[in-house]
Design a protein around this motif. Sequence first.
Motif, PDB file in Angstrom:
ATOM      1  N   PRO A   1     -36.893 -11.513  27.488  1.00 19.73           N
ATOM      2  CA  PRO A   1     -36.726 -10.360  28.392  1.00 19.73           C
ATOM      3  C   PRO A   1     -37.992  -9.514  28.433  1.00 19.73           C
ATOM      4  O   PRO A   1     -38.620  -9.282  27.395  1.00 19.73           O
ATOM      5  N   MET A   2     -38.357  -9.053  29.610  1.00 21.13           N
ATOM      6  CA  MET A   2     -39.443  -8.084  29.684  1.00 21.13           C
ATOM      7  C   MET A   2     -39.002  -6.774  29.037  1.00 21.13           C
ATOM      8  O   MET A   2     -39.769  -6.115  28.335  1.00 21.13           O
ATOM      9  N   ASP A   3     -37.757  -6.424  29.267  1.00 21.63           N
ATOM     10  CA  ASP A   3     -37.155  -5.219  28.700  1.00 21.63           C
ATOM     11  C   ASP A   3     -35.937  -5.654  27.888  1.00 21.63           C
ATOM     12  O   ASP A   3     -34.951  -6.136  28.450  1.00 21.63           O
ATOM     13  N   TYR A   4     -36.005  -5.506  26.577  1.00 19.53           N
ATOM     14  CA  TYR A   4     -34.902  -5.980  25.735  1.00 19.53           C
ATOM     15  C   TYR A   4     -33.632  -5.151  25.931  1.00 19.53           C
ATOM     16  O   TYR A   4     -32.569  -5.538  25.446  1.00 19.53           O
ATOM     17  N   ASN A   5     -33.736  -4.031  26.631  1.00 21.38           N
ATOM     18  CA  ASN A   5     -32.541  -3.287  27.004  1.00 21.38           C
ATOM     19  C   ASN A   5     -31.872  -3.881  28.240  1.00 21.38           C
ATOM     20  O   ASN A   5     -30.770  -3.463  28.602  1.00 21.38           O
ATOM     21  N   ARG A   6     -32.548  -4.828  28.859  1.00 19.56           N
ATOM     22  CA  ARG A   6     -31.978  -5.558  30.004  1.00 19.56           C
ATOM     23  C   ARG A   6     -32.067  -7.054  29.685  1.00 19.56           C
ATOM     24  O   ARG A   6     -32.936  -7.748  30.180  1.00 19.56           O
TER      25      ARG A   6
END
Length: 685
Positions: free
Chosen positions: A102-107
């Motif tokens: 993921p580029m953003d581990y929250n997504r």
Amino acid sequence: MEKNTQEELPLLSESYTRRTANYEQTFTAKARSRRPYACRGAIIALFFFAWWSTVLIPKLISSFPKDVAEDDQLDWDQIPPSEKLEWHGCYGQFKCARLTVPMDYNRPLNASKDNPKVHVAVVLVPGVHVGKKKASTSPLLLNPGGPGGSGVSIAVFIGRQIQAVVGADQDVIGFDPRGIGATTPRADCFSYSPTGPGGDEDYVSGQYHRMLWHGAGSAIGVVNSSSVALKKTDARARATSKLCEQKALLDGDDSIFKHLSTPTVATDMLSIVDAWDEWTATLESESTHTEVPEDSTTGNPEYSLSTKGKLVYWGFSYGTLLGATFAAMFPDRVGRVALDGVVDADHYVAPVWIGSLRDTDAAHTSFFRYCHEAGEKCAFYRKGDSISDIQQRFETIIDDIKENPVTLVDPNANIPLVVSYSEIRMIIFGTLYAPTGTYPVVAMIMDYIYRGNLDILAQIFTLSPMVELKPFCGPPPPAYSYPNEAQNAIMCSDKRYPLNETVPNLETLYLEMANTSSFAEVWMTLMPALIKTSFPLLFISNTADPVTPLYAGVKMAQKFKDAGLIEQHSEGHCSLAAVSRCTIAKIREYFREGKVPPPPVKGPEGRELVDGKWVKCVADEWPWHPFEAGAWVQASGESDEGMVKAMEGAAGMKEFYRHVDLFGKKGVAPVDLDVAEILLKNRGK
């Protein structure tokens, strides 16, 4: 020796004859004050590596092992990315994969197929496994530093030498951190798509524009070189920041520039560890290589020797910050973590790295001592010299260049060159990273300047590759070989306290740094509670490291429970600056047997380092006394063949670090080390 050398030199120009005579009259007449010149400062590192794709990459490729050279133009885009490690043959003998994270581990990726992705370039240097064993329990991950260094390059270039140190049966993995090299998307502020966002970026045009921009600023010099250096450098840093901001806005929340922080890269390493475990699970259960029994312990019931599902890692320079960040974020996932050339995390996240220069001057002044000890082997030495004679003559030349820059003509491109005080200071600063190999070159350069030998100097200070059109007219090199702005983007992302100071405040910051080291103008131009981990960390520091001082190693080791420390008695950056049997043996024992040196204990106040207690290793080479395996074996009586190979491997690792951009090294003036070393060898004949 001096007489014979003079007879071989061409006639000096009249101006340089006068200058040489002036040197002879003045260098012993007075000791030069080393107090800072007028205070001019800037914080953001100058982008002085436009020569990367035209000078550095070809040299690295030409130095690759012969059996991997045929794949030097590997097209990473042809390797399909996957959320699993799907290996493809590459570089002749290695395996490559592109791991999707993921580029953003929250997504997370499983939340939506539209969530942004990063494809991490990974290269595997397979270990030598016998019988049914097909893989190490855990691979050794590498990070060469930077930030912005290519882990793919270090694995391909010196993976085999690293295996000679830690064991031939150890699988080694190098990866390009997000935004860097073959990992996509790249953190490139200069390259845009002709068709708009989402299209293929024009890296060739971007590199051309980058070179124009850097070339326009190259004459500014270090921060105390003029009354306007600060204002110009600050303005250019802000302009570059605006360009990167503009590029980031094209992708909004999906821009790679918003997801480049060190904690995010640490999480990527955890993803690699998990993907490795998933891949090895597909192999026969009995075939994975377990170096030690799974239930083995260190003798301390708190720690298990097993590395299953844990990170095994060797990080250099900035890579020590990355490794320490991983250990702080995922303390229960630490298998073996060796941190070499230790960055002080507290200073790193601060606006200015003032504390990084604690040992810089000690490293620099060692040049005069080593030159004196070498005697006539040192080109700058004169018969009867004392150490202070050498230093005064050296400083007189530097002071004169500040007022009278050296003018040359590039013999290949036939363009004029000016070697100013700034270039000389940056070159000297760069040599502090690896004094064993570079001090003889510095001695030769300073001797040529002293004698006024312009013809030979012009061969060393060359800009030819930077101004030739060939790289832009022929087939372009792969996109991953171009420079980018990842280093500055990463450092800015990691800042706890953003820097947005006025020029007067920057001048005050510079003065504070100058009180710590005389190299403040170069560095400024460039620049929790006790954590218990599942296995103790190993920290390694040199006695006189120009940018990551010993104090940082002691301080960082004390942040982690039971972490060990090795002090290598040498100058230079990271233990690779000099070969040491003691250091190599300790590193080898740590990775293979889980033996951890004792935690460091500081001495009393005011003598924290002098009287501190921790493991201390001597080096087996130093300037004008390089390591040579045959001579070393004969002198030491070494009978352990594995250790001899490990020493040779460590010596080979230094070659890679001559070329890469280590912590704070970006900005060193272009000097052709290959030409300089040839001249140095010929000089001794």
